[in-house]
Design an enzyme around this catalytic site. Structure first.
Site, PDB file in Angstrom:
ATOM      1  N   GLY A  77     -19.749  19.975   2.699  1.00 41.52           N
ATOM      2  CA  GLY A  77     -20.246  21.277   3.299  1.00 41.52           C
ATOM      3  C   GLY A  77     -20.795  22.374   2.403  1.00 41.52           C
ATOM      4  N   ARG A 141     -22.965  14.378   5.133  1.00 41.48           N
ATOM      5  CA  ARG A 141     -21.848  13.776   4.774  1.00 41.48           C
ATOM      6  C   ARG A 141     -21.804  12.358   4.567  1.00 41.48           C
ATOM      7  NH1 ARG A 141     -17.803  17.262   3.918  1.00 41.48           N
ATOM      8  NH2 ARG A 141     -17.883  19.545   5.048  1.00 41.48           N
ATOM      9  N   ASP A 171     -15.146  16.563  -4.002  1.00 44.67           N
ATOM     10  CA  ASP A 171     -14.430  15.447  -4.431  1.00 44.67           C
ATOM     11  C   ASP A 171     -15.148  14.234  -3.890  1.00 44.67           C
ATOM     12  OD1 ASP A 171     -13.341  16.368  -2.149  1.00 44.67           O
ATOM     13  OD2 ASP A 171     -11.468  15.660  -2.720  1.00 44.67           O
ATOM     14  N   ASP A 172     -15.211  14.220  -2.641  1.00 49.37           N
ATOM     15  CA  ASP A 172     -15.565  12.975  -2.071  1.00 49.37           C
ATOM     16  C   ASP A 172     -16.863  12.468  -2.501  1.00 49.37           C
ATOM     17  OD1 ASP A 172     -13.326  12.246  -0.453  1.00 49.37           O
ATOM     18  OD2 ASP A 172     -13.985  13.684   1.019  1.00 49.37           O
ATOM     19  N   LYS A 198     -19.061  21.179  -6.521  1.00 53.85           N
ATOM     20  CA  LYS A 198     -19.130  22.185  -5.485  1.00 53.85           C
ATOM     21  C   LYS A 198     -18.107  22.195  -4.383  1.00 53.85           C
ATOM     22  CE  LYS A 198     -19.714  20.893  -1.720  1.00 53.85           C
ATOM     23  NZ  LYS A 198     -20.107  20.004  -0.465  1.00 53.85           N
ATOM     24  N   THR A 199     -17.492  23.089  -3.974  1.00 50.74           N
ATOM     25  CA  THR A 199     -16.726  23.230  -2.670  1.00 50.74           C
ATOM     26  C   THR A 199     -16.069  24.577  -2.648  1.00 50.74           C
ATOM     27  OG1 THR A 199     -14.989  22.292  -1.078  1.00 50.74           O
ATOM     28  CG2 THR A 199     -14.785  22.186  -3.653  1.00 50.74           C
ATOM     29  N   ASP A 201     -13.660  25.100  -0.999  1.00 49.52           N
ATOM     30  CA  ASP A 201     -12.041  24.666  -1.047  1.00 49.52           C
ATOM     31  C   ASP A 201     -11.214  25.108  -2.252  1.00 49.52           C
ATOM     32  OD1 ASP A 201     -13.002  23.955   1.467  1.00 49.52           O
ATOM     33  OD2 ASP A 201     -12.262  21.911   1.445  1.00 49.52           O
ATOM     34  N   ARG A 423     -19.494  30.356   4.175  1.00 47.76           N
ATOM     35  CA  ARG A 423     -19.839  29.267   3.277  1.00 47.76           C
ATOM     36  C   ARG A 423     -21.354  29.294   3.028  1.00 47.76           C
ATOM     37  NH1 ARG A 423     -18.492  23.284   5.706  1.00 47.76           N
ATOM     38  NH2 ARG A 423     -20.382  24.022   7.064  1.00 47.76           N
TER      39      ARG A 423
HETATM   40  P1  FBP Z   1     -16.786  20.186   1.278  1.00 42.35           P
HETATM   41  O1  FBP Z   1     -15.362  19.744   0.961  1.00 42.35           O
HETATM   42  O2  FBP Z   1     -17.839  19.095   1.554  1.00 42.35           O
HETATM   43  O3  FBP Z   1     -17.021  21.156   0.233  1.00 42.35           O
HETATM   44  O4  FBP Z   1     -16.324  20.968   2.590  1.00 42.35           O
HETATM   45  C1  FBP Z   1     -15.557  21.904   2.704  1.00 42.35           C
HETATM   46  C2  FBP Z   1     -15.563  22.419   4.169  1.00 42.35           C
HETATM   47  O5  FBP Z   1     -16.072  23.802   4.289  1.00 42.35           O
HETATM   48  C3  FBP Z   1     -13.947  22.617   4.474  1.00 42.35           C
HETATM   49  O6  FBP Z   1     -13.369  23.586   3.969  1.00 42.35           O
HETATM   50  C4  FBP Z   1     -13.999  22.536   6.106  1.00 42.35           C
HETATM   51  O7  FBP Z   1     -12.804  21.905   6.613  1.00 42.35           O
HETATM   52  C5  FBP Z   1     -15.048  21.250   6.400  1.00 42.35           C
HETATM   53  O8  FBP Z   1     -16.018  21.541   5.085  1.00 42.35           O
HETATM   54  C6  FBP Z   1     -15.847  21.638   7.485  1.00 42.35           C
HETATM   55  O9  FBP Z   1     -16.643  20.361   7.724  1.00 42.35           O
HETATM   56  P2  FBP Z   1     -18.141  20.680   8.492  1.00 42.35           P
HETATM   57  O10 FBP Z   1     -18.972  21.490   7.858  1.00 42.35           O
HETATM   58  O11 FBP Z   1     -18.207  19.108   8.778  1.00 42.35           O
HETATM   59  O12 FBP Z   1     -17.543  21.223   9.964  1.00 42.35           O
END
Ligand code: FBP
Length: 551
Positions: A77, A141, A171-172, A198-199, A201, A423
Site C-alpha cells: 500500500g 502486492r 512487514d510482508d 514503509k506502512t 499502519d 495514504r
Molecule cells: P501495507 O501494509 O502494504 O503498507 O498496506 C497498508 C494498507 O493501507 C492497510 O492499512 C489497508 O488495510 C490495506 O493497505 C489496503 O489495501 P489495498 O490498497 O490493497 O486496498
C-alpha cells in the site's frame, strides 16, 4: 505535470539530513543478533542472513568506488514519503559516483519478474521530490516466494548490471526482501537486497525500527478530518459519527488519531482481544457512553474504530481463520457463482460455533468476509464496513431501550471510513526528512556490501540533525506464523502494547473524553512551513513511547 502552488513550493524543500549522514560514512558492526522468536526454524531457513550484527553509520574516509547500478521496488500500500526514499537513494548513489544508475521496477515486485523497469534520471526524480503517492514507478502486492521468480530477477539484474535491489515495503514485503536476499546469497549471484520500513499502519516497528514511514502523515491527515468532524458535531449537535480508520491489523492509527483529537470513544482492537470481548460487549460499551451523553442533552459524538477490529474479536478471529484456510484450499468454493451458494457452502464447512456466528452476521458483512484474500493471505479488512455493522447494532439496541423508557435521547448516526484519503498525502516534514534519510542510509548499506538488512534511522524524537543511521538484519524481526494454511517465516507485526505509554495515556483519559464535557481537539491540517513546534513534530505515539511527550 500540473502542480498546485503548494506542490511547486514543496518541490524545492530540502529534507533535513542528520549530521551522521553528511559526508563520508563507514559501517560499524555491533552485536550479533537472533530472531525475535522461533530461533532454530528461522536459522535453518536463513543460513546466510541469520545472526548478522546490527550496523551503525559513523564518519569515515572516502574510498574510490566502482560505478554501480541499483534497482528499486515500491511494494504494497502507498505511504507518504516513498518518493523521498527514492530521491534519497538517487542522490546518495550519484554522490558516491555520478556514473551510478538507479532503475525503478514498475508496478511493484511484479516489475522485477516481468522485467518492466525505467531508468530514474534526475529529471524524473525532481518531478517527485517531497510529493505523496507511489506513482513514480507504481506499486503492487505480488508476493515474491518462488525460485522461478527470484531467477527472473537475477536475469534482469545481470542484464542491467544491477548490484543491489532496494525493496520499500511493509512487514510482508520486507519478509519477501529477506527471502530474496537469502536466495541470492545462496546462489552467489552477487545481488544484494536491502529493505526500507514503509506502512501507514505503523505496525512495522520493534526494538530497532522506531516507526515506519507514512504513519506520521497519514495520522495527521486523518486527525485533521476527525477534528473537523468533531467541530461540526459540536456545532450541529445532532449526529454520532462512527469513523473507521485504516490500519489492517494493529490499532496504531486509531490510537494516534485519538491522542491527537480526543474523541468520545476510541476502540482498540488489541484491548478487545485481551479482554476476550464479543461484538455485544463492544456495543454495550458504546451504548453506555451514548446514554450518558443523551442524559446530559448531548445527542452527538465521535467514535473511532480501527479497521482491523473484526479480526480481534476472538470468536470472529476463529471464524476468519477457518474461512482463510477454507478459501485458500477449497477449489469447490471458487467454482460457485451466486453469493447465496457461497454462503451456504461456507456455513456447511465451518465448525458449529463459527457457522452459527457466520449465520447471524448481516449479509453484507458475510459477503465482505468471503472476498478474495490478498496475495499474502490476509483478509482485506479495508472492504469490511465495521462502522455500519456497529451503527446497525447500536441503533437496534437503542430502539429497544427507548421503547422501554431507559433511553430518552435521539440517535442519528453517520459512518465514515478514512483510509485512502491519507495514504498519498503530501508527506509531512517528518516523513519527508525521515524518508530521505532512509534512502541515503540504504545507499550506504549497499556501498558497504550488505544484504538482508533494513535501513535504520533512529532517535526520531530529537531534531533531524541528531538522528542516527544504521542497518538491522531483517531475520532479527522474524518469527513463524500461519499464512494461507501453512507455517511461514514472517516479520512479527507490532500490535498496540497495552502496557505501553500511548495506550496508557488513552486509558487514563478516555472517561474524561467520553464525558458530557466535550474535550475535542481540532488539530487542523499538516503545516509544512512555520515554527518547528508546529511543523516538525513527530507523532504523539512516538513521543509517548520515547518519554518525550509534554501534556
Ligand atoms: P501495507 O501494509 O502494504 O503498507 O498496506 C497498508 C494498507 O493501507 C492497510 O492499512 C489497508 O488495510 C490495506 O493497505 C489496503 O489495501 P489495498 O490498497 O490493497 O486496498
Amino acid at each position: 505535470m500540473l502542480k498546485s502552488p503548494l506542490q511547486i513550493a514543496r518541490s524545492s524543500y530540502q529534507p533535513k539530513l542528520p549530521v551522521a549522514l553528511k559526508g563520508n560514512v563507514v559501517l560499524k558492526e555491533g552485536e550479533a543478533t537472533q530472531s525475535v522468536a522461533d530461533h532454530e526454524e528461522i536459522k535453518a531457513l536463513f543460513p546466510n542472513t541469520y545472526g548478522m550484527p546490527i550496523l551503525s553509520m559513523v564518519k569515515g574516509e572516502k574510498k574510490p568506488m566502482e560505478p554501480m547500478n541499483v534497482g528499486v521496488i515500491l511494494s504494497g500500500g502507498q505511504a507518504p514519503g516513498g518518493h523521498n526514499v527514492i530521491s534519497g537513494l538517487y542522490d546518495g548513489l550519484k554522490n558516491l559516483n555520478p556514473q551510478n544508475k538507479l532503475y525503478g521496477f514498475l508496478g511493484g515486485p511484479s516489475g522485477l519478474i516481468e522485467h518492466k523497469y525505467v531508468e530514474l534520471t534526475g529529471d524524473i526524480i525532481n518531478e517527485y521530490r517531497n510529493t505523496g503517492g507511489f506513482d513514480i514507478i507504481g506499486s503492487g502486492r505480488t508476493k515474491l516466494e518462488e525460485p522461478w521468480q527470484f531467477d527472473k530477477g537475477i536475469e534482469i539484474c545481470h542484464e542491467l548490471g544491477i548490484r543491489a535491489i532496494v525493496i520499500i515495503g511493509g512487514d510482508d514485503s520486507n519478509t519477501n526482501a529477506c527471502v530474496l536476499a537469502e536466495y541470492y546469497l545462496q546462489k552467489g549471484c552477487g545481488i544484494q537486497v536491502i529493505g526500507c520500513p514503509k506502512t501507514i499502519d505503523g505496525d512495522l516497528k520493534n526494538s530497532q525500527i522506531e516507526t515506519s514511514f507514512g504513519f506520521d502523515t497519514a495520522c495527521k491527515t486523518y486527525s485533521e478530518l476527525i477534528g473537523n468532524i468533531q467541530r461540526d458535531a459540536n456545532s450541529a449537535k445532532k449526529y454520532w459519527h462512527f469513523i473507521r480508520l485504516m490500519g489492517r491489523s494493529a490499532s496504531h492509527i486509531a490510537l494516534e488519531c485519538a491522542l491527537q483529537s480526543q474523541p468520545n470513544i476510541c476502540l482498540i482492537s488489541e484491548e478487545v482481544e485481551a479482554k476476550n470481548m464479543t461484538l455485544n460487549d463492544i456495543v454495550d460499551g458504546i451504548i453506555k457512553v451514548i446514554v450518558a451523553r443523551a442524559d446530559a442533552g448531548l445527542n452527538f459524538g465521535t467514535i473511532l474504530i480501527p479497521e482491523g477490529l473484526i479480526e480481534f474479536i476472538p470468536a470472529m478471529r476463529r471464524l476468519i481463520a477457518e474461512l482463510n484456510d477454507l478459501l485458500a484450499t477449497n477449489e469447490g468454493f471458487n467454482a460457485l457463482e451466486t453469493e447465496d451458494e457461497k454462503r451456504q457452502f461456507v456455513k456447511a464447512c465451518l465448525s458449529p460455533e463459527s457457522s452459527a456466528l457466520f449465520r447471524d452476521l448481516p449479509k453484507g458483512i458475510a459477503r465482505q468476509l468471503m472476498l478474495d484474500r490478498d496475495p499474502h493471505g490476509n483478509v482485506q479488512v479495508s472492504q469490511i464496513e465495521t462502522e455500519k455493522l456497529l451503527i446497525e447494532m447500536v441503533a437496534k439496541r437503542l430502539a429497544v431501550m427507548k421503547a422501554s423508557g431507559t433511553y430518552k435521547g435521539k440517535f442519528s448516526a453517520l459512518g465514515h471510513f478514512f483510509g485512502y484519503e491519507g495514504r498519498c498525502a503530501i508527506p509531512s516534514n517528518f516523513d519527508a526528512d525521515y524518508c530521505y534519510s532512509i534512502g541515503i542510509t540504504a545507499t550506504w548499506l549497499i556501498a558497504g556490501g550488505k544484504s538482508g538488512y533494513m535501513a535504520l534511522v533512529q532517535n526520531l524524537t530529537a531534531p533531524a540533525s541528531e538522528w542516527q543511521a544504521g542497518g538491522v538484519p531483517i531475520t532479527m524481526m522474524m518469527n513463524m506464523e500461519k499464512r494461507a494454511g501453512k507455517m511461514k517465516p514472517v516479520i512479527q507485526k507490532a500490535l498496540v502494547d497495552l502496557e505501553g505509554a500511548p495506550f496508557k495515556y488513552l486509558a487514563a483519559h478516555r472517561d474524561e473524553w467520553a464525558d458530557a464535557n466535550t474535550s475535542y481537539i481540532y488539530p487542523g491540517p499538516i503545516q509544512y512551513y512555520g515554527p518547528s513546534e508546529v511543523c516538525d513534530q513527530p507523532t504523539h505515539t512516538l513521543k509517548l513511547e520515547k518519554g518525550a511527550f509534554e501534556d
